[in-house]
Design a protein around this motif. Structure first.
Motif, PDB file in Angstrom:
ATOM      1  N   ALA A 128      29.906  17.389   6.069  1.00  5.16           N
ATOM      2  CA  ALA A 128      29.401  16.199   6.759  1.00  5.16           C
ATOM      3  C   ALA A 128      28.397  16.589   7.845  1.00  5.16           C
ATOM      4  O   ALA A 128      27.369  15.923   8.028  1.00  5.16           O
ATOM      5  N   THR A 186      17.808  15.269   2.544  1.00  5.78           N
ATOM      6  CA  THR A 186      18.674  14.526   1.625  1.00  5.78           C
ATOM      7  C   THR A 186      17.897  13.914   0.467  1.00  5.78           C
ATOM      8  O   THR A 186      18.236  14.117  -0.705  1.00  5.78           O
ATOM      9  N   TYR A 243      24.296  12.609  -4.012  1.00  4.30           N
ATOM     10  CA  TYR A 243      24.551  12.166  -2.633  1.00  4.30           C
ATOM     11  C   TYR A 243      25.779  11.256  -2.588  1.00  4.30           C
ATOM     12  O   TYR A 243      26.661  11.418  -1.728  1.00  4.30           O
ATOM     13  N   ASP A 244      25.851  10.294  -3.514  1.00  2.40           N
ATOM     14  CA  ASP A 244      27.000   9.378  -3.558  1.00  2.40           C
ATOM     15  C   ASP A 244      28.291  10.136  -3.838  1.00  2.40           C
ATOM     16  O   ASP A 244      29.347   9.816  -3.275  1.00  2.40           O
ATOM     17  N   ASP A 286      29.299  11.996  -0.702  1.00  2.00           N
ATOM     18  CA  ASP A 286      29.771  11.003   0.267  1.00  2.00           C
ATOM     19  C   ASP A 286      31.208  10.578  -0.043  1.00  2.00           C
ATOM     20  O   ASP A 286      32.048  10.468   0.861  1.00  2.00           O
ATOM     21  N   THR A 298      34.553  11.152   2.210  1.00  4.82           N
ATOM     22  CA  THR A 298      35.331   9.959   2.570  1.00  4.82           C
ATOM     23  C   THR A 298      36.796  10.108   2.182  1.00  4.82           C
ATOM     24  O   THR A 298      37.688   9.584   2.860  1.00  4.82           O
TER      25      THR A 298
END
Length: 647
Positions: free
Chosen positions: A325, A335, A344-345, A348, A352
């Motif tokens: 992060a 990015t 990227y997703d 992420d 998370t």
């Protein structure tokens, strides 16, 4: 005499050093000359050449800049200055210098250089426009068009351009490398390896001084340096590509050999691609060094485009989600340039997951849904192309495989959320939803087998998934993961297929004996882990005497079978035995306890240098080394057993 100094021997010495490609020595001598003759044109020009030949482009640019100031009418120096800046990836500065060159005779060179600069900047439209203005019959024009097509991911068209150029010129290693690179992108690995082999043969025959393969053979040789001659052989590029191919094929030993086969250079001389590949291929051996190299590369200009994504993925692999992060936050400008939206997703969602598994699951589900839709469209296109015998079938199949490669990690990350919760039924449901795309995928089948195995009422189904994996490697079962073999044997035993389990173990024993005969020093733990898992099974079912005896026999001989993983399985059984005896759940004969004590004494002798944990590479507080050995833990277990025996 070109260099006006008192001692004419300087001239002879410098040219001799340059001829022998001893550029560092020549640079030192030329700098000495320039200290007393700072405006010596010949010395400064030779110094610039030496820097350029040794690929020290920043210093080469500085020298050529001085020459353009001292001799502004010499357009050659401006060209060389711009080329040096371009090679140093200082594209804006290089473009400014090219605009100062007005001599008509140099315009063709300038146009090619401008095209290369725009290509380096990623401005493909401008690069293409400049290439189109070059002479059509110039072979460089065809090669440059191939390069632009490659950047546009039109690999088949690029391949045709490069192969066409090959037919028009003498053998060129870099052109052969371009052809190999296109085959690699098209996943035509054998064809790529053929071209790489040709580059190797040419390099070895034309430049035996490059010491190809000597590091792998254990022969100590001096660095060949980053010379222009090395660059012209394309050997570094070829060996890096070879390593990438074997890495993709999961043949990690060959990948490591490819990196050590390349001409030897000291670590400070390594190029960015080699440094990146070394980090990636050796991550399991030395993860701390891997992270250091990738972090170092992020601050270089340029660095391999894959560096950013790979660093983030490796942080997540080792569960350093906070570091991942932080890197994302600190390098927001990278990015969009280096991460695809899907990657990227995915990152992420992984990050998370640590704070909100439910939210992460939804994020994974959203990515998986998009990729599923793409896979369905491609499936339809593949079917239509097959019916029409369309030439685009190969492309659609390749696109399908590429999307599937992105889909599988998302699916596994989504399933892992419920796996960690030990909700195996839900994991199975997730896998069932993906069967239409993944039924032939090896990773998917293996994980389905694992989740079925964890549900005791589905062991029969688990064997149907494990068996094809084992049978595929029946002639070399040591290629199969030990835990797969162990789980299959347990599933056979639990479903009353003892003969199949025995046959599998006999085959494994023969292979280990053969390997021990061929390489007596090599440790192999497959049969040991199978027996350990079976022993653990009997202990779990309450038959401790038989289970523990099997565990103890599995680690003989200790010098070959005792290791971090095998000790982990063994000590769990001993801890469980000590617990049930202490709670008076079972009674065990004194002779069995004595056998256990003797066994632990042997583990103490042979386990002094064997670690019991694989510590995380970036942990600040490392455990005391004396408390993380098999010998220490064996003594602790022996002490507990002796207390029970004497109670």
């Amino acid at each position: 005499m070109l260099i006006h100094v008192k001692d004419g021997e300087y001239t002879k010495t410098i040219y001799s050093l340059i001829r022998d490609q001893r550029y560092a020595d020549a640079v030192q001598l030329l700098n000495n000359i320039l200290e007393t003759h700072e405006n010596s044109r010949a010395a400064l020009s030779l110094l610039a050449n030496c820097y350029f030949y040794s690929q020290d482009f920043i210093n080469a640019a500085n020298c050529y800049e001085q020459l353009t100031i001292l001799f502004p009418s010499e357009e050659d120096y401006k060209i060389y200055y711009a080329q040096s800046l371009y090679q140093a990836c200082l594209y804006d500065e290089a473009m400014k210098v090219t605009s100062q060159i007005t001599e008509p005779d140099f315009q063709e060179k300038v146009t090619k250089l401008k095209a290369a600069i725009k290509y380096g900047e990623g401005d493909l439209m401008a690069a293409k426009s400049l290439v189109d203005s070059c002479p059509v019959d110039d072979i460089d024009t065809e090669i440059n068009r191939g390069c632009i097509l490659y950047k546009e991911e039109r690999y088949e068209e690029a391949l045709q351009k490069f192969m066409g150029a090959q037919q028009r010129t003498a053998y060129c290693p870099h052109l052969s490398y371009n052809v190999a690179l296109c085959h690699y992108r098209l996943k035509e690995y054998n064809q790529a390896l053929n071209h790489i082999a040709a580059i190797e043969e040419y390099g070895i025959s034309e430049h035996p001084e490059m010491s190809v393969g000597m590091n792998t053979e254990g022969i100590e040789v001096r660095s060949v340096g980053n010379t222009l001659a090395l660059h012209e052989t394309a050997l570094i590029e070829a060996f890096n590509l070879k390593a990438a191919i074997y890495y993709q094929k999961k043949n990690f030993d060959e990948a490591k050999d490819a990196l050590t086969d390349m001409p030897p250079r000291s670590e400070e001389e390594l190029d960015a691609v080699t440094l990146h590949n070394q980090a990636l291929i050796n991550v399991d051996v030395n993860p701390s060094e891997c992270f250091e190299k990738l972090q170092f590369l992020l601050h270089q200009n340029p660095f391999p485009p894959e560096t950013f994504g790979n660093l983030l993925l490796l942080y997540c692999k080792y569960e350093y989600y906070d570091l991942a992060a932080d890197v994302l936050a600190e390098n927001a400008h990278l990015t969009h340039k280096y991460l695809t939206p899907d990657l990227y997703d995915f990152l992420d969602a992984l990050i998370t997951q640590q704070t909100s598994p439910e939210e992460a699951y939804l994020k994974f589900d959203e990515i998986a849904s998009k990729l599923s839709e793409t896979l369905r469209k491609l499936t339809k296109q593949v079917d239509e192309a097959r019916q029409k015998h369309d030439d685009s079938l190969k492309k659609y199949l390749r696109d399908y495989e590429n999307v599937l490669e992105r889909y599988i990690p998302v699916l596994m990350a989504q399933a892992k959320i419920y796996w960690d919760m030990e909700n195996y039924a839900q994991v199975e449901k997730i896998f069932k939803k993906s069967v239409e795309f993944c039924e032939d995928n090896e990773i998917w089948k293996l994980n389905v087998a694992h989740v079925l195995f964890m549900q005791e009422n589905k062991l029969k189904e688990a064997t149907r998934f494990y068996e094809p994996i084992v049978k595929k490697n029946y002639d070399n079962m040591l290629n199969v993961s030990a835990i797969v073999l162990a789980n299959l044997c347990v599933a056979y035993i639990m479903t009353a297929q003892n003969e199949e389990a025995e046959e599998l173990m006999k085959k494994l024993e023969k292979e280990e004996e053969q390997l021990a005969y061929e390489d007596s020093d090599k440790k192999v733990f497959h049969l040991c882990i199978v027996n350990l898992v079976i022993g653990t099974l009997y202990c779990a079912k309450g038959n401790y005497e038989f289970g523990i005896s099997r565990v103890m026999r599995s680690l003989e001989p200790f010098n070959k079978k005792l290791g971090t993983d095998t000790w982990y399985h063994a000590k769990r059984c001993f801890l469980s035995l000590i617990e049930v005896i202490a709670k008076n759940i079972i009674l065990v004969r004194d002779s069995v306890i004595q056998e256990c004590i003797v066994f632990l004494e042997q583990c103490e002798v042979f386990g002094r240098s064997i670690r019991t944990v694989n510590e995380q590479p970036l942990e600040q507080l490392q455990m005391h080394i004396g408390k993380t050995t098999v010998a220490y833990e064996a003594r602790m277990l022996k002490s507990l057993l002796m207390k029970i025996r004497d109670a």
